[in-house]
Design a protein around this motif. Structure first.
Motif, PDB file in Angstrom:
ATOM      1  N   GLU A 187      -7.204  -3.904  37.902  1.00 10.95           N
ATOM      2  CA  GLU A 187      -5.953  -4.379  37.322  1.00 10.95           C
ATOM      3  C   GLU A 187      -4.908  -3.268  37.289  1.00 10.95           C
ATOM      4  O   GLU A 187      -3.753  -3.475  37.686  1.00 10.95           O
ATOM      5  N   HIS A 243     -10.795 -11.379  38.398  1.00  8.10           N
ATOM      6  CA  HIS A 243     -11.329 -11.377  37.033  1.00  8.10           C
ATOM      7  C   HIS A 243     -12.382 -12.456  36.826  1.00  8.10           C
ATOM      8  O   HIS A 243     -13.230 -12.325  35.940  1.00  8.10           O
ATOM      9  N   ARG A 293     -13.007  -4.141  36.539  1.00  5.61           N
ATOM     10  CA  ARG A 293     -11.891  -5.085  36.370  1.00  5.61           C
ATOM     11  C   ARG A 293     -10.645  -4.371  35.841  1.00  5.61           C
ATOM     12  O   ARG A 293      -9.535  -4.599  36.330  1.00  5.61           O
TER      13      ARG A 293
END
Length: 189
Positions: free
Chosen positions: A79, A18, A75
């Motif tokens: 995730e 991140h 991202r």
């Protein structure tokens, strides 16, 4: 190797990912800049998930090199994929028996070890590429080291690992894992 090592390794991996500021930065993973390494992770993650669930793998499409998976929402995609990998491999049952990665039958524990290795080794790659520090539990690093030694020759023959990098006798567990997987712990961009 145990399932309980995955969750903290995955959390650290995501923390690093991140915070990556530059997708064009080189990484210690030969042949990959940050974008290429993220693309690699997003491409192979569904294969690992399918293996953990003992399901058929995704259709290969054009392959990793042709995939363009690092889009604006990479991202969030990474995730979600990481959370799914932890859910799938986060139970001891996922590490028992056999499965297949594509058409190659493998012990499920080997695939679980690959997942942990992805979080630790590629987390370190991304950390180095972006000037961050990877915090890895010694137990996770030792598990990755043992896996890298066990599958090292085969991984090197397939181009997955580079040649073993010798590390100091008093090297940390992470440095030993990196060296066994063909990474120089002292690598800098």
């Amino acid at each position: 190797m145990t399932a309980e090592l995955l969750r903290p390794a995955a959390a650290e991996f995501l923390r690093i990912a991140h915070a990556v500021p530059d997708l064009t930065a080189p990484t210690p993973c030969a042949g990959y800049d940050v974008r290429g390494l993220l693309n690699h992770l997003l491409y192979w993650g569904p294969w690992l998930i399918a293996a953990g669930r003992r399901e058929d793998p995704p259709a290969p499409g054009g392959g990793e090199a042709e995939a363009a998976l690092v889009t604006e929402d990479w991202r969030a995609a990474l995730e979600k994929q990481t959370e799914t990998l932890v859910d799938v491999f986060g139970t001891p049952a996922a590490w028992t028996g056999t499965t297949a990665l594509g058409t190659a039958p493998l012990p499920s524990a080997v695939v679980g070890a690959m997942v942990l290795g992805e979080f630790v080794l590629h987390g370190w790659d991304l950390a180095r590429a972006s000037g961050q520090e990877l915090h890895c539990a010694p137990e996770a690093a030792t598990a990755v080291y043992e896996s890298a030694v066990a599958m090292g020759d085969q991984a090197r023959s397939m181009g997955v690992y580079g040649p073993t990098v010798e590390v100091a006798a008093d090297a940390s567990p992470l440095e030993r894992a990196l060296g066994a997987a063909g990474r120089d712990p002292g690598w800098k961009p």
